[in-house]
Motif scaffolding. Structure first.
Motif, PDB file in Angstrom:
ATOM      1  N   UNK A 313       0.778  -1.150   0.013  1.00 57.08           N
ATOM      2  CA  UNK A 313      -0.193   0.209   0.071  1.00 57.08           C
ATOM      3  C   UNK A 313       0.727   1.271   0.010  1.00 57.08           C
ATOM      4  N   UNK A 314       0.595   2.245  -0.945  1.00 60.15           N
ATOM      5  CA  UNK A 314       1.485   3.229  -1.088  1.00 60.15           C
ATOM      6  C   UNK A 314       1.571   4.380   0.246  1.00 60.15           C
ATOM      7  N   UNK A 315       2.682   4.753   0.571  1.00 58.96           N
ATOM      8  CA  UNK A 315       2.713   5.720   1.636  1.00 58.96           C
ATOM      9  C   UNK A 315       2.090   6.936   1.127  1.00 58.96           C
ATOM     10  N   UNK A 316       2.118   7.397  -0.376  1.00 59.81           N
ATOM     11  CA  UNK A 316       1.474   8.522  -0.830  1.00 59.81           C
ATOM     12  C   UNK A 316       0.012   8.378  -0.713  1.00 59.81           C
ATOM     13  N   UNK A 317      -0.701   7.285  -0.551  1.00 55.61           N
ATOM     14  CA  UNK A 317      -2.048   7.385  -0.547  1.00 55.61           C
ATOM     15  C   UNK A 317      -2.555   7.062   0.916  1.00 55.61           C
ATOM     16  N   UNK A 318      -1.694   7.165   1.999  1.00 60.20           N
ATOM     17  CA  UNK A 318      -2.018   6.854   3.417  1.00 60.20           C
ATOM     18  C   UNK A 318      -2.822   8.064   3.916  1.00 60.20           C
ATOM     19  N   UNK A 339       7.516   6.885   6.448  1.00 62.77           N
ATOM     20  CA  UNK A 339       8.191   8.062   6.950  1.00 62.77           C
ATOM     21  C   UNK A 339       7.755   8.243   8.297  1.00 62.77           C
ATOM     22  N   UNK A 340       8.516   8.598   9.162  1.00 63.22           N
ATOM     23  CA  UNK A 340       8.157   8.833  10.636  1.00 63.22           C
ATOM     24  C   UNK A 340       7.258   9.827  11.096  1.00 63.22           C
ATOM     25  N   UNK A 341       7.258  10.978  10.099  1.00 57.58           N
ATOM     26  CA  UNK A 341       6.219  11.995  10.636  1.00 57.58           C
ATOM     27  C   UNK A 341       5.183  12.396   9.492  1.00 57.58           C
ATOM     28  N   UNK A 342       4.494  11.458   8.936  1.00 55.61           N
ATOM     29  CA  UNK A 342       3.635  11.358   8.104  1.00 55.61           C
ATOM     30  C   UNK A 342       2.054  11.276   8.450  1.00 55.61           C
ATOM     31  N   UNK A 343       1.969  12.052   9.867  1.00 54.28           N
ATOM     32  CA  UNK A 343       0.637  11.743  10.390  1.00 54.28           C
ATOM     33  C   UNK A 343       0.203  13.367  10.776  1.00 54.28           C
ATOM     34  N   UNK A 344       0.831  14.246  10.056  1.00 56.28           N
ATOM     35  CA  UNK A 344       0.541  15.583  10.562  1.00 56.28           C
ATOM     36  C   UNK A 344      -0.865  16.001  10.039  1.00 56.28           C
ATOM     37  N   UNK A 345      -1.567  15.456   8.954  1.00 61.18           N
ATOM     38  CA  UNK A 345      -2.724  15.639   8.721  1.00 61.18           C
ATOM     39  C   UNK A 345      -3.786  15.377   9.723  1.00 61.18           C
ATOM     40  N   UNK A 346      -3.420  14.598  10.688  1.00 56.96           N
ATOM     41  CA  UNK A 346      -4.291  14.153  11.753  1.00 56.96           C
ATOM     42  C   UNK A 346      -5.038  15.278  12.567  1.00 56.96           C
ATOM     43  N   UNK A 347      -4.225  16.512  12.943  1.00 55.99           N
ATOM     44  CA  UNK A 347      -4.986  17.370  13.521  1.00 55.99           C
ATOM     45  C   UNK A 347      -6.092  18.115  12.758  1.00 55.99           C
TER      46      UNK A 347
END
Length: 429
Positions: A313-318, A339-347
């Motif tokens: 599953x692509x990280x670019x579609x997470x 990527x370790x910081x790819x949850x910045x969209x959560x907030x």
């Protein structure tokens, strides 16, 4: 600074043309440095990252000419761009250019292969993780380059040229695989790359390089074999369809409901993501012209996914899939391994009413029955479009700011969605 306003609640119906892949276009453009002949690329998307890389290549002496410029009323027709690096005038890629886009660091491979030296600034790009360049450096050293770090620059030299060798990547890297392929194409002798990336964009670059006279076999498998040649010629190559754009619009249809044909693409490019969408309740079918996506009735089911190198599953579609899961009828888990910081969209999704909790690299999404519009801010390229997907079903207006992130990788998104019934507009400041 532009913003995008979305009024949610409309289903999507119609046709969306899929542009050429950004992640394929950038390395293909950089490959023009390998030859003094003209490399012609068809189906080039009109994106901020493409324009920035044109400026960077121009700094090295690459001339370009554009034909088939995109007309505003026809967002599906790509451009054809001719790149000619007759003379390399500068082997330095300065900080002020490279810091704006990480992929521009990849010029180090062709410059080193053709000119036997390069001085390239350490890169910038989205703030989604450190993404160190050690794999690039180790790989080029295996080909005989001497490399030092000096005041923020990677200084590389290969007196007498690069020499083929066997190199095993300690972990899969798409960017480093691109660079090693380009560098090894002009190295003396045979290079074998183990644990290579397998993405379709890797295969596309190999096809282009082979059309230029390279001898590359094994693209799409973990083992690449490259027989170096003395020189490469020009070629004409068509950029493959953007699988991330394909997956993004497929998820938008799954989110809103409706029936949309994604033209000029293929289910073969992202089977794992489309499989997850099918499990979530969308219907996917291949058509003679592309991919048809439908969700007419029925809820969105929770699906657990783990990002992984292709064919995973692509990280670019997470981020986009997370937006979809905010409206599921249960609890879903997304594990980010790339990527370790790819949850910045959560907030930002939470501002729309999403219920998401984080524990390390795992996001737990509890589906809600409604999202509500709010002002939100894009934090990186893929996060920006996840907010658009959520806004398509949020009640009221969603205003997405900092959409320059979106413009780096999605071509005329508001026009494509608007043509299928979305109430969406760009507001220029």
């Amino acid at each position: 600074m532009d913003r995008i306003r979305i009024r949610g609640g409309n289903t999507l119906n119609g046709t969306i043309p899929i542009s050429g892949a950004k992640n394929a276009t950038l390395p293909l453009m950089i490959a023009s440095l390998l030859t003094d002949d003209t490399l012609t690329l068809e189906n080039v998307p009109h994106l901020a990252d493409v324009e920035q890389l044109i400026r960077i290549l121009g700094n090295h002496g690459v001339d370009y000419a554009v034909s088939g410029k995109r007309l505003r009323h026809d967002p599906g027709s790509g451009r054809t761009i001719h790149f000619t690096a007759r003379t390399i005038v500068d082997t330095t890629a300065p900080y002020e250019l490279v810091s704006k886009m990480r992929a521009s660091f990849w010029v180090i491979g062709p410059l080193l292969a053709r000119m036997h030296k390069a001085r390239v600034s350490l890169p910038g790009g989205c703030a989604i993780g450190t993404r160190p360049v050690d794999l690039f450096i180790d790989g080029l050293r295996a080909l005989g380059a001497t490399i030092d770090i000096d005041n923020g620059y990677v200084v590389a030299e290969a007196k007498g040229g690069l020499v083929g060798n066997r190199y095993v990547f300690p972990k899969v890297s798409v960017g480093a695989t691109h660079v090693m392929m380009m560098a090894a194409s002009l190295a003396k002798g045979e290079t074998v790359i183990e644990n290579a990336a397998r993405e379709p964009e890797i295969v596309d670059l190999a096809r282009c390089l082979n059309a230029m006279g390279a001898r590359i076999s094994g693209a799409g498998t973990p083992t690449l074999t490259i027989e170096g040649v003395e020189a490469l010629s020009g070629a004409r190559h068509r950029v493959l369809p953007d699988r991330i754009e394909t997956g993004t619009y497929a998820m938008a249809v799954a989110m809103t409901g409706g029936d949309v044909t994604l033209e000029g693409t293929s289910v073969d490019l992202l089977q794992s993501a489309l499989s997850a969408l099918t499990t979530a309740g969308a219907a996917i079918e291949a058509t003679p012209t592309g991919v048809r996506v439908m969700r007419n009735g029925g809820g969105i089911h929770p699906v657990d996914v783990i990002t992984d190198p292709y064919p995973g599953f692509p990280t670019d579609l997470q981020a986009q899939f997370m937006a979809l899961m905010t409206r599921s009828d249960g609890v879903a888990h997304i594990t980010e391994t790339i990527f370790e910081n790819r949850f910045m969209h959560v907030q930002e999704l939470a501002r729309l009413g999403a219920k998401i909790s984080l524990s390390g690299q795992v996001a737990t999404i509890e589906g809600v029955t409604r999202l509500t519009g709010a002002p939100v801010m894009a934090t990186d390229l893929r996060a920006s479009v996840s907010l658009v997907i959520a806004g398509l079903v949020a009640e009221g207006d969603t205003m997405v700011s900092r959409v320059y992130h979106l413009d780096r990788g999605f071509e005329r998104l508001e026009e494509k969605l608007g043509a299928c019934g979305a109430e969406i507009e760009r507001i220029s400041s």
